[in-house]
Structures are given as structure tokens and as C-alpha cells.
Design an enzyme around this catalytic site. Structure first.
Site, mmCIF file in Angstrom:
data_model
loop_
_atom_site.group_PDB
_atom_site.id
_atom_site.type_symbol
_atom_site.label_atom_id
_atom_site.label_comp_id
_atom_site.label_asym_id
_atom_site.label_seq_id
_atom_site.Cartn_x
_atom_site.Cartn_y
_atom_site.Cartn_z
ATOM 1 N N LYS A 66 1.166 -1.103 0.164
ATOM 2 C CA LYS A 66 0.455 -0.272 0.128
ATOM 3 C C LYS A 66 0.845 1.481 -0.418
ATOM 4 C CE LYS A 66 -1.978 2.612 3.583
ATOM 5 N NZ LYS A 66 -0.896 2.971 4.330
ATOM 6 N N LYS A 284 -3.467 -4.236 2.966
ATOM 7 C CA LYS A 284 -4.749 -3.392 2.475
ATOM 8 C C LYS A 284 -4.738 -2.089 3.156
ATOM 9 C CE LYS A 284 -6.341 -6.270 -0.495
ATOM 10 N NZ LYS A 284 -4.122 -7.230 -0.978
ATOM 11 N N ASP A 285 -5.237 -1.272 2.648
ATOM 12 C CA ASP A 285 -5.355 0.329 3.338
ATOM 13 C C ASP A 285 -6.403 0.180 4.095
ATOM 14 O OD1 ASP A 285 -4.201 2.767 3.531
ATOM 15 O OD2 ASP A 285 -5.562 3.297 2.778
ATOM 16 N N LYS A 286 -5.631 0.947 5.223
ATOM 17 C CA LYS A 286 -6.800 1.211 6.126
ATOM 18 C C LYS A 286 -8.328 1.918 6.310
ATOM 19 C CE LYS A 286 -6.594 4.055 10.082
ATOM 20 N NZ LYS A 286 -5.781 5.365 11.546
#
Length: 652
Positions: A66, A284-286
Site C-alpha cells: 500500500k 490493504k489500506d486502512k
């Protein structure tokens, strides 16, 4: 800078790359009933996960990571017990006047001819969902919460029979953190069944400990003790793991408002294990709902499933035992479901835009988040590293700058500018694991005359982030020039890949290729350049930056760039879309995996409504940016600077 809502008034959007998305952060408290969380677990802070949080991999596998790119690395305030005060919304637009626009990083072209339109990507998590596509091509879904039946597992009650105090004492015993040689737990409701459950609980939750029953003054106690001294702890889980079972439990992780690294840190704390026993194919992003596969070494599905009772914003399921872990980069990509609310485009505009995305695709630019959010772009630091200009590297990372930054970083930079004293500046940082803190620590240790060694304290992936950002900056500019000069058709001298090898398109072969076959190089010592005038454009750009395109090897091996090839146009797969009418801005416009598990009926749309939304689905390969796909649909600048200039009320 955390964003709290986003309005696309002709060009405002916040989304992130293929392994992540950016939505408004919403704080939800962790529920800790029925679970035990310890702060004393060894290895949580220093096993390397922090250093890889938010870093890109090499460009060729960038989709597996990411991009949270700014010249200050991500800081995990929650672990350090520090909470930064929120920035005043009124000041954000002014701060972002100094940020980058797409033009600054070479993003200038579109492939489609339709007229752009605006929409709103709301703060709702359910408006942006990412499902990982595994190496077998299947899209990961959380659709089964059942635990594989295994006679080796203890009964469910074993996970809840011990109190938090019992668990604390047992963990300290297991890790030799006190002087006691045993822990005695009184059996309050004495039955053989109850004693059996306590025995099973201790052995399953605290491998390496043995138990026995003792009668003390008419009361029954379960006594836990070490089976074989300290040697038993070398690999305690192997003492209790069935030989017939695969060593890795694979599961699907559904999460909200946590990036993958943070999620693994939370899971490891609750399980009282080190985070490095977890593996995954991509981070995976937040700020999104994301669904991905995780593997963990010798933790049973039963224990993992128990976390579903303890944690909000997480759901674990689809358990299976396998012989191997997961490897970074093994994924085939990600599938996105995105809702753009309150769109202004006519049905015809939407149809043209989405049909073009499906048939032609979008320019495979590196998105804005690769270049940072402050007035000092990450590519400038990368360029200085490649130039061996180490004083400039230090200055670029530490000097004060305009733009949105946390207050403690601003104070740290001011102190540095005033004193040039690394120890003094370091005192202004409550969190030392950011890039600035690590560099200052290095300067304190090695001195101002050894910046190379001081910079080397920063984790390797964070250091490489900067030079990969410079490669991306060059690539974006060169692709824009290639499309401007030659359009959207292959031409003689373009490059295509045959296997992993780049070859030139010859005059007689032009009709055998399409624009979707054409690749362009990220600069390096192991790539070739097109055989037309774009080759000279590469040379001119690097020469202007005082770099020799014919010698991309660096005196420090880590910073030698081999280069890579990247397709210039990406055509998303599995593209579908619909325009729906709705009246309530707060209602979800599609079901998540958890909604489906809970049996929620899908939303029913009115034939007419106050608002219209575009719901779109598409799949992207690794190393591509959802930002750039949506940019192509809406025809707008995705930079935060442009968004805030177009709509200075977007945070209110």
C-alpha cells in the site's frame, strides 16, 4: 492527513491504490469482553512489522503493498499512547495550497473522449470495498464462519474458563517473567468435567506448560508448571500441534478502518503471539472495508474464531489448514466495489465513461499517494539519494515545510531548523518510529558527517520508497509524453514483453499488437528504452536531474536501480455498473460480506429519487491504482490540493 468527508465538486475525490483505498476515518472502540489483551508481549514492537507499514515494494510488485507516501512515515500513535489533536478543518485548505497537483507528477492525459462529471465518495466504509483476488484467480469472500471439526481441539468452554488474572499469571509463568515455578488455580465448582476443561485450556492456550490436580486443605487446585525447563519454550506450539494437521491455518479476514499491519498487530496481541507468524499476499489500506486471505503458524481455527466474539471491525472465517504460508505478491490483484454518490452526469455520460473504462481502460499512472502530501515530494528525496547528495537528503526529510502535518512533526522540524541538533529535535517527537525520528536517531549515533549511516537506520523498505517514487515520477512524465506524441496506437520502436523480456515492435509487426501490449521502462541499469524520440526524452529528463541514464548503479548497492517494465494502459476486468436512485444519503447502497452473513436483505432502490449514485465494480492487477481508474471516469484531478481549491468546504 486524515480526511473526514469528501465532496467531488467537479474534481474532488479520495481513493487509493489497488491494495488500498482512502475513505474518511471513523473511530470505533474495540470491544474487549470475553478476550484477554496483554501489553507485555515480547516482539510486538520490534519484529519488523512497523518498518514495513505503508511502504511500497519494488515497482514490479507494488500492488502487493500500500502507498501511504509522504516524507514522514506512518506513525502508530495508538501503540505509543499518544494522540495528536485534530487539525482545524478551516486551516486544511490553506495548508494544502502547497501540496502537489497531478501536473506536478506528470499525470496529464486521458484516454477517453467523454465529458467528465462530478460525484461524491462519502465517508461510509460501505461505499468502497476491496476484495483480494488470490493466486488461483478467485475473489476472496467471507461467507463461512464455521470452524473445521477437529478432535484435537479443546471444547469451546476452554477458551473462556480462565479469568484475565489467571491468564496474566500463566503467561508470566510461560515466559519466565516471574520467580514462581508454578501457578495454582482453584477449581471453584469442583467437578471432573470442570477440572478437565481447565487442564485443556491451560495446555492449549499456554503451550509448554503441563498441569496436575492437587488437593490443598480440602480444596482442588489445578497446578501449572514447566514441562521441560526453558528449552521447552524454543518452539512451544510444536508441543501441542497435531502432526496430521497442516502447520498453517488459512483464513479470510474482513476488516474496517485498519490497515493489514495494524490488524495483524491487534490479532497477535489478543492471541499473545508475535506478529511475524502471520503471512499474507498483499497489504490493504486502512480507510475501507477490505477482504483478504491471511495465514498463521500453528494457531487453531477454534482460537481464531473465538476472536469474532471479542473484536469489532474484524471478522474471521473460511478457515482451513494448509502446509504452506502465503507469500507477498502471490495475489492476482483486487476487486473493487465503489459507489459515487450524488452524481451530476447524465445516463448517457455515465454510459460513455464506463463503456470506455471497460473497452479501453485508463493510463496506468502511479497515483498521487505515491508522491506524498506535503510541499516536499518523496521523489525529490529519491532524486537526491541517486545523486549521492546526502546533505540534501537530510535537509529534505527534516526541514520545515508547508502543508498538512501533525503538530509534533512541525515542532520537531522547527527545532531542527533552529539548532541543527538531532538530540534536541528528537525530544520534540513523542513517537520515534517515524522516518524523521529514525533519521535523527541515526544522526545522534553516527554524527552529522556520516549521513549515509544515519539514513541507513531507517528500515530498508522505507528508504527504497524514495527512489521508487522518483522512478514513478519519471515514468508518469514519459508516458504522458509518449501518448501526446504517438497517441493510443502502438508504433515502431515501442516495447512489448515476451515473457519477462522486452523487445521492440518492428515496422512490419505493428498490426500484431495493440496499445494494451505496450510497456515502458522505469529507469534502471537492466532495462532497454524505446527506439523512438521518447528514448531521448528519458535521457534529457535524467540529465536535467544530474543523473546518468547509462549508469544507474549506485555506490551503495541498495540504491542501484535495475528498473522494470510497466504497461502503459490497463483495461480493468469484470467491469459492471449501474445508476441507482436514492433519497437518504446515509443508506448503504449494497451489502457487504458481513451483511450477507447476517442475512440482511439487499437495498431496494426507488425508480426515482432525490439523488443518483453510480455503483461500479472492476478488478485490477497488482501495481495499479483505483484512483487512476476513477479519475478516467470522472475526468478530474485526484490531488488533495485540487480538491480543496475546488471545494474549500469539503471538511465541514
Amino acid at each position: 492527513m486524515e480526511m473526514t468527508s469528501v465532496s467531488l465538486k467537479r474534481g474532488c475525490l479520495v481513493v487509493e491504490d489497488n491494495d488500498g483505498v482512502a475513505l474518511q476515518e471513523e473511530t470505533k472502540k474495540q470491544k474487549v469482553s470475553e478476550c484477554y489483551l496483554t501489553n507485555s508481549q515480547d516482539g510486538i514492537e520490534n519484529d519488523g512489522l512497523h518498518s514495513s507499514d505503508g511502504e511500497p515494494g519494488p515497482p514490479e510488485v507494488e500492488g502487493a503493498k500500500k502507498d501511504k507516501k509522504n516524507s514522514s512515515a506512518q506513525v502508530q500513535e495508538e501503540e505509543d499512547g499518544f494522540t495528536e489533536e485534530e487539525e482545524e478543518p478551516e486551516s486544511f485548505a490553506d495548508m494544502m495550497k502547497h501540496g502537489l497537483t497531478e501536473l506536478d507528477v506528470g499525470i496529464t492525459k486521458f484516454v477517453s473522449s467523454h465529458e467528465g462529471f462530478s460525484g461524491i465518495l462519502k465517508e461510509r466504509y460501505s461505499d468502497f470495498v476491496v476484495h483480494e483476488i488470490g493466486k488461483d484467480g478467485r475473489i476472496s469472500h467471507l461467507d463461512d464462519l464455521s470452524v473445521p471439526v477437529d478432535k484435537e481441539d479443546p471444547p469451546e468452554e476452554a477458551l473462556t474458563v480462565l479469568t484475565a488474572e489467571d491468564k496474566q499469571q500463566l503467561e508470566e509463568l510461560q515466559l519466565f517473567k516471574n520467580k514462581e515455578t508454578s501457578v495454582a488455580i482453584e477449581v471453584i465448582e469442583d467437578t471432573k468435567e470442570k477440572r478437565t476443561i481447565i487442564h485443556q485450556a491451560i495446555k492449549s492456550l499456554f503451550p509448554g506448560l503441563e498441569t496436575k490436580t492437587e488437593d490443598r486443605e480440602g480444596r482442588k487446585y489445578i497446578v501449572a508448571y514447566h514441562a521441560a525447563g526453558k528449552n521447552a519454550l524454543a518452539n512451544p506450539r510444536k508441543h501441542s500441534w497435531p502432526k496430521s494437521r497442516g502447520s498453517y491455518c488459512h483464513f479470510v479476514l474482513y476488516k474496517e478502518n485498519k490497515d493489514t499491519m495494524d490488524a495483524i498487530n491487534v490479532l497477535s496481541k489478543y492471541l499473545r503471539v508475535k506478529p511475524n507468524i502471520f503471512s499474507y499476499m498483499g497489504t490493504k489500506d486502512k480507510r475501507a472495508i477490505t477482504v483478504q486471505e491471511i495465514a498463521v503458524l500453528k494457531i487453531s481455527a477454534q482460537r481464531l474464531a473465538h476472536l469474532n466474539k471479542c473484536l469489532m471491525n474484524f471478522k474471521l472465517g473460511n478457515f482451513s489448514y494448509q502446509k504452506t504460508p502465503l507469500k507477498l505478491g502471490e495475489l492476482q490483484g483486487n476487486h473493487f466495489t465503489v459507489v459515487l454518490r450524488n452524481i451530476t452526469g447524465t445516463d448517457e455520460q455515465v454510459q460513455q465513461a464506463m463503456q470506455s473504462l471497460k473497452d479501453t481502460g485508463f493510463i496506468n499512472y502511479y497515483g498521487m499517494q505515491r508522491f506524498g502530501t506535503t510541499a516536499v515530494p518523496t521523489y525529490q528525496v529519491g532524486r537526491a539519494i541517486l545523486q549521492n547528495s546526502w546533505t540534501e537528503v537530510m535537509d529534505l526529510i527534516l526541514k520545515p515545510r508547508s502543508g498538512a502535518e501533525k503538530g509534533y512533526l512541525v515542532k520537531c522540524r522547527e527545532e531542527w531548523a533552529k539548532t541543527k541538533d538531532p538530540a534536541s529535535a528528537l525530544k520534540k517527537l513523542p513517537v520515534k518510529r517515524c522516518v524523521e525520528g529514525q533519521l535523527l536517531r541515526g544522526l545522534s549515533k553516527y554524527g552529522m558527517k556520516n549521513i549515509v549511516s544515519a539514513f541507513g537506520i531507517i528500515p530498508r523498505n522505507n528508504r527504497l520508497m524514495y527512489i521508487h517514487s522518483y522512478q514513478s515520477y519519471v515514468w508518469n512524465n514519459m508516458v504522458s509524453k509518449r501518448i501526446e506524441d504517438y497517441g493510443l496506437k502502438p508504433v515502431p520502436g515501442d516495447l512489448v514483453l515476451k515473457g519477462a523480456t522486452a523487445t521492440y515492435i518492428e515496422e512490419e509487426d505493428v498490426n500484431n499488437y495493440s496499445i494494451h501490449d505496450v510497456v515502458m521502462p522505469l529507469p534502471g541499469f537492466d532495462v532497454i528504452y524505446p527506439k523512438h524520440k521518447i528514448s531521448e526524452a528519458y535521457r534529457e529528463m535524467l540529465t536535467a536531474d544530474n543523473l546518468d541514464i547509462d549508469n544507474m548503479r549506485h555506490t551503495i548497492r541498495d540504491y542501484s536501480l535495475s528498473g522494470a517494465y510497466r504497461k502503459i494502459i490497463i483495461r480493468p476486468q469484470n467491469v459492471s455498473w449501474e445508476v441507482v436512485a436514492y433519497n437518504d444519503p446515509k443508506i448503504p447502497l449494497f451489502n457487504t460480506d458481513v451483511d450477507n452473513l447476517e442475512g440482511k436483505p439487499p437495498p431496494i432502490f426507488a425508480s426515482e429519487g432525490k439523488y443518483r449514485a453510480l455503483k461500479m465494480d472492476f478488478s485490477l492487477p497488482p501495481s495499479t491504482y483505483a484512483t487512476m481508474a476513477i479519475r478516467e471516469v470522472l475526468k478530474m484531478d485526484t490531488s488533495i490540493k485540487n480538491q480543496t481549491q475546488l471545494n474549500t468546504n469539503w471538511l465541514r
